[in-house]
Motif scaffolding. Structure first.
Motif, PDB file in Angstrom:
ATOM      1  N   ARG A   5       0.832  -1.207   0.000  1.00  0.00           N
ATOM      2  CA  ARG A   5       0.000   0.000   0.000  1.00  0.00           C
ATOM      3  C   ARG A   5       0.867   1.259   0.000  1.00  0.00           C
ATOM      4  O   ARG A   5       0.570   2.214  -0.712  1.00  0.00           O
ATOM      5  N   LEU A   9       1.129   4.205  -3.067  1.00  0.00           N
ATOM      6  CA  LEU A   9       0.878   5.627  -2.841  1.00  0.00           C
ATOM      7  C   LEU A   9       2.103   6.507  -3.041  1.00  0.00           C
ATOM      8  O   LEU A   9       1.973   7.720  -3.142  1.00  0.00           O
ATOM      9  N   GLU A  50     -12.138   3.279  -1.140  1.00  0.00           N
ATOM     10  CA  GLU A  50     -11.494   4.488  -0.599  1.00  0.00           C
ATOM     11  C   GLU A  50      -9.991   4.474  -0.866  1.00  0.00           C
ATOM     12  O   GLU A  50      -9.404   5.499  -1.185  1.00  0.00           O
ATOM     13  N   PHE A  51      -9.380   3.296  -0.732  1.00  0.00           N
ATOM     14  CA  PHE A  51      -7.946   3.198  -1.002  1.00  0.00           C
ATOM     15  C   PHE A  51      -7.666   3.401  -2.485  1.00  0.00           C
ATOM     16  O   PHE A  51      -6.692   4.066  -2.849  1.00  0.00           O
ATOM     17  N   GLU A  53      -9.280   5.253  -4.526  1.00  0.00           N
ATOM     18  CA  GLU A  53      -9.360   6.699  -4.773  1.00  0.00           C
ATOM     19  C   GLU A  53      -8.083   7.386  -4.314  1.00  0.00           C
ATOM     20  O   GLU A  53      -7.575   8.278  -4.999  1.00  0.00           O
ATOM     21  N   GLN A  54      -7.545   6.976  -3.165  1.00  0.00           N
ATOM     22  CA  GLN A  54      -6.257   7.519  -2.694  1.00  0.00           C
ATOM     23  C   GLN A  54      -5.156   7.197  -3.696  1.00  0.00           C
ATOM     24  O   GLN A  54      -4.311   8.039  -3.992  1.00  0.00           O
ATOM     25  N   TYR A  55      -5.146   5.955  -4.193  1.00  0.00           N
ATOM     26  CA  TYR A  55      -4.142   5.522  -5.171  1.00  0.00           C
ATOM     27  C   TYR A  55      -4.207   6.388  -6.428  1.00  0.00           C
ATOM     28  O   TYR A  55      -3.184   6.881  -6.911  1.00  0.00           O
ATOM     29  N   ALA A  57      -5.432   9.419  -6.821  1.00  0.00           N
ATOM     30  CA  ALA A  57      -4.995  10.782  -6.517  1.00  0.00           C
ATOM     31  C   ALA A  57      -3.480  10.847  -6.349  1.00  0.00           C
ATOM     32  O   ALA A  57      -2.827  11.779  -6.832  1.00  0.00           O
ATOM     33  N   ALA A  58      -2.914   9.857  -5.678  1.00  0.00           N
ATOM     34  CA  ALA A  58      -1.467   9.833  -5.472  1.00  0.00           C
ATOM     35  C   ALA A  58      -0.732   9.698  -6.793  1.00  0.00           C
ATOM     36  O   ALA A  58       0.298  10.358  -7.014  1.00  0.00           O
TER      37      ALA A  58
END
Length: 71
Positions: A5, A9, A50-51, A53-55, A57-58
Motif C-alpha cells: 500500500r 501511494l 477508498e484506497f 481513490e487515494q491511489y 490521486a497519489a
C-alpha cells in the motif's frame, strides 16, 4: 500500512505482483484496470474503494511531480 500500500501511494506506476499462488504466468506484476490491480490470469486485488481513490490521486500527484522535475 503494508509495504504494498505504501508503494502504491509513493511510487509512480507501481503495481503489486499477482496474488494467485498458481498463476500460469509466473506471478508477474499486475496492471491497474481503473478499479483494481489485475493479472492476465484473471486474479484481481480487493482494495477498498477508498484506497483506490487515494491511489488514483497519489498517482496523479506523482505524475505532476515527475513532469515538474521534482521527483
Amino acid at each position: 500500512m503494508s509495504l504494498v500500500r505504501e508503494n502504491l501511494l509513493t511510487q509512480l506506476n507501481y503495481t503489486p505482483y499477482c496474488g494467485n499462488a498458481s498463476c500460469v504466468f509466473g506471478m508477474p506484476r499486475t496492471a491497474f484496470n481503473g478499479n483494481q490491480m489485475e493479472c492476465r490470469c484473471g486474479w484481481q486485488s480487493q482494495f477498498e474503494p477508498e484506497f483506490i481513490e487515494q491511489y488514483k490521486a497519489a498517482q496523479v500527484e506523482l505524475k505532476q511531480n515527475e513532469k515538474a522535475g521534482a521527483v
